[in-house]
Motif scaffolding. Structure first.
Motif: not given
Lengths: 125, 230
Positions: B29-31, B144-148, B171-184
């Motif tokens: 998971i990338t912020g 495979p990719v989740i953008l939030m 989230i399946d942290i090994e299989e899915q690549t997640v990118l999340i934008t946040t102020h929190e």
């Protein structure tokens, strides 16, 4: 429950400290099974990779043991558990002493103050 | 898994992204953090094929990004896109009809985790429950990719916590690549593997969250401030 982590240490280390605290207090007993890595991640609201690192770290410390296919358990080795308690005690004492010194109290002041506090606690119980 | 090569985006005369190059490996998971107007949402829109970059190349899993990338990318918009007369279940069924990777069992599990009643009408849902429903619709896809984009924005602390926990659970942290934008940032840093700080359409820094603590003794917010002011 939301867990807060301070900045001084990596989260995986702080999570280990929180689990050690449960062991020292007896909330987790020798030989008892820990929750799975994923459940621990959810409980403490941390990344599963972080929780997994915590479990590896605790295993390296010898405080928990992973049994293949069964899960992770608190060690039954009393020497290790005793040492864990002692380390925690030393850390707390050191913190106390440093703070008292910073306020200018001598060793005698500290021992005297501590004794009279503990005596008062005993009386009120 | 996610690659940007020299990407720039201009909206008329205003530059939103400036020569961004980025490579995010598979998994984790990338912020994406930065002030308002720094270009966070633009990056997500470029990655999801919703807007075209003015210059540069964008790849997801080595495929050049077009509108069709939606089959590989689950995108959670900052805005609500619901039919108000639908029920929660209608919305889940609609989403399932649009994406092959939609897992209905997972959606069911998530609805009960989020305490959402499938029979509720969308228009009667509170803002918090609409926020939760968006999470369900996005994470029920085994993409495979989740953008939030700002999944916690404008929601109360209890809703935010349930969303953070649902991210960890589903989230399946090994299989899915997640990118999340946040102020929190403070609330989310414990679930980030790494963070990318962005300012005025440029990348200021990329780091592993645990390294920021271990090597610099900083929280992500302090690390970000340090880069912003330098």
């Amino acid at each position: 429950m939301t867990h807060t982590f301070d900045t001084s240490k990596p989260i995986y280390r702080q999570l280990a400290d929180q689990i050690y605290w449960r062991i020292i207090r007896g909330d987790l007993k020798a030989g008892q099974k820990l929750s799975s890595v994923r459940d621990a991640a959810i409980e403490f609201s941390v990344n599963p990779n972080t929780a997994s690192r915590t479990y590896n770290e605790m295993e390296r410390d010898g405080v928990v043991e992973t049994k293949r296919g069964q899960g992770t358990f608190v060690t039954e080795d009393q020497t290790v558990l005793h040492q864990l308690r002692e380390e925690r005690k030393q850390v707390r004492i050191e913190e106390f002493v440093r703070e008292m010194e910073a306020m200018g109290f001598s060793a005698t002041d500290m021992i005297h103050g501590l004794k009279s506090y503990v005596d008062k606690e005993d009386q009120s119980q | 898994m996610i690659t940007l090569e020299d990407v720039s985006k201009r909206y008329f005369t205003k530059s939103a992204l400036h020569n961004i190059s980025l490579d995010i490996p598979k998994g984790g998971i990338t912020g994406l953090v930065g002030e308002n107007g720094s270009g966070k949402s633009t990056i997500l829109k470029v990655l999801s094929g919703l807007i075209n970059p003015s210059r540069g190349s964008v790849y997801i899993d080595k495929t050049p990004v077009t509108r069709r990338i939606a089959s590989k990318v689950a995108y959670l918009s900052e805005l609500d896109a619901f039919y108000r007369f639908y029920t929660v279940q209608n919305m889940v069924d609609f989403q399932a009809s649009q994406f092959d990777d939609f897992n209905k069992n997972k959606a069911e599990d998530m609805l009960s985790f989020m305490k959402l009643d499938p029979k509720s009408k969308i228009k009667s849902l509170s803002k918090g429950n609409r926020g939760r429903l968006k999470i369900v619709l996005t994470l029920s896809r085994e993409a495979p990719v989740i953008l939030m984009d700002e999944p916690l924005s404008g929601l109360d602390p209890m809703v935010r916590e349930s969303i953070v926990k649902s991210l960890i659970s589903f989230i399946d942290i090994e299989e899915q690549t997640v990118l999340i934008t946040t102020h929190e940032v403070n609330e989310m840093e414990s679930i980030f593997d790494r963070v990318i700080a962005i300012k005025n359409g440029e990348i200021l820094g990329i780091a592993h969250t645990e390294d920021i603590r271990e090597k610099e003794g900083l929280r992500v917010v302090d690390w970000m401030t340090k880069h912003y002011n330098s």
